[in-house]
Scaffold this active site. Structure first.
Site, mmCIF file in Angstrom:
data_model
loop_
_atom_site.group_PDB
_atom_site.id
_atom_site.type_symbol
_atom_site.label_atom_id
_atom_site.label_comp_id
_atom_site.label_asym_id
_atom_site.label_seq_id
_atom_site.Cartn_x
_atom_site.Cartn_y
_atom_site.Cartn_z
ATOM 1 N N HIS A 83 -60.757 24.572 26.528
ATOM 2 C CA HIS A 83 -60.868 26.035 26.561
ATOM 3 C C HIS A 83 -62.109 26.468 25.777
ATOM 4 C CE1 HIS A 83 -60.002 30.264 25.917
ATOM 5 N NE2 HIS A 83 -59.184 30.172 26.948
ATOM 6 N N GLU A 134 -63.494 29.821 33.973
ATOM 7 C CA GLU A 134 -63.339 30.926 33.036
ATOM 8 C C GLU A 134 -64.708 31.370 32.532
ATOM 9 O OE1 GLU A 134 -59.130 31.216 31.491
ATOM 10 O OE2 GLU A 134 -60.280 30.178 29.967
HETATM 11 P P1 PGA Z 1 -57.790 36.646 28.887
HETATM 12 O O1 PGA Z 1 -57.911 35.108 28.465
HETATM 13 O O2 PGA Z 1 -56.861 36.706 30.085
HETATM 14 O O3 PGA Z 1 -57.219 37.325 27.681
HETATM 15 O O4 PGA Z 1 -59.159 37.112 29.222
HETATM 16 C C1 PGA Z 1 -57.999 34.107 29.422
HETATM 17 C C2 PGA Z 1 -58.146 32.784 28.721
HETATM 18 O O5 PGA Z 1 -58.877 32.703 27.742
HETATM 19 O O6 PGA Z 1 -57.529 31.780 29.122
#
Ligand code: PGA
Length: 212
Positions: A83, A134
């Site tokens: 992540h 992401e």
């Molecule tokens: P968010 O986070 O939905 O709060 O933008 C997503 C993530 O970091 O997995």
């Protein structure tokens, strides 16, 4: 194929009581395939099926580490790795992330690898990997990625890794925009951060993406 919806609670909530309230409200969602990743400390009380990270060794003198086998033995099936917050605050590099992926696969856990660029794709992904796109600007900002850009990344990831992989979108997903990433941009699932701590919103996200 049912979309895979992953709830990433991050470092929340602050008490087990609150964690139980959120978990109990969402644990019986029938639509979609739902993975809930609370902080490690709540895993055994909740019997949740997801974790937010894991170490790459299966035990030994590694103060503070949580081994993949420990997670497996608790009934966890999926583990988030790489992540962007791990990369940023814990200085995790691709090398370490690849070791974690190997360790997870070796004990039968499914890694959910987060990337924001293709260069973060490791060499050791297996044929049925789960990869979450992401984009950094969208994480926790309320500024979700435009659908065209997201779809272009999905296609590029799929091209680089093969058709058997599941590609998820993550970054400011909410009940209003969730469906578009599945039905328009062609993702096979979502990684939901902030909105996963609000049970009503999370249930709406799962319902909306399953019936588009
Ligand atoms: P968010 O986070 O939905 O709060 O933008 C997503 C993530 O970091 O997995």
């Amino acid at each position: 194929m049912k979309p895979l919806i992953v709830a990433n609670w991050k470092c929340n909530p602050q008490t087990l009581e609150e964690a139980k309230l959120i978990f109990d409200a969402v644990k019986d969602i029938k639509d979609g395939e739902v993975i809930i990743c609370p902080p490690f400390i709540y895993l055994s009380a909740l019997r949740a099926n997801g974790a937010q990270d894991a170490f790459w060794e299966d035990g030994g003198a590694y103060t503070g580490a949580i081994a993949p086998t420990m997670l497996k033995n608790l009934g966890v099936t999926h583990v988030i790795v790489g992540h962007s917050e791990r990369r940023k605050y814990f200085k995790e590099k691709n090398e370490v992330i690849e070791k974690k992926i190997d360790a997870l696969l070796a004990c039968g856990l499914k890694p959910i690898l987060c990337i924001d660029k293709l260069s973060q794709l490791p060499k050791n992904l297996d044929q049925e990997a789960i990869i979450a796109y992401e984009p950094l600007f969208a994480i926790g900002t309320g500024k979700a990625c435009g659908l065209d850009k997201a779809e272009a990344m999905r296609v590029a990831i799929q091209r680089a890794t093969g058709d058997k992989n599941k590609i998820l979108y993550g970054g400011s997903v909410n009940a209003r925009n969730a469906k578009d990433y599945i039905c328009q941009a062609g993702f096979q699932g979502l990684l939901v951060g902030g909105a996963s701590l609000n049970p009503e919103e999370f249930i709406d996200i799962v319902k909306n993406v399953c019936y588009c």
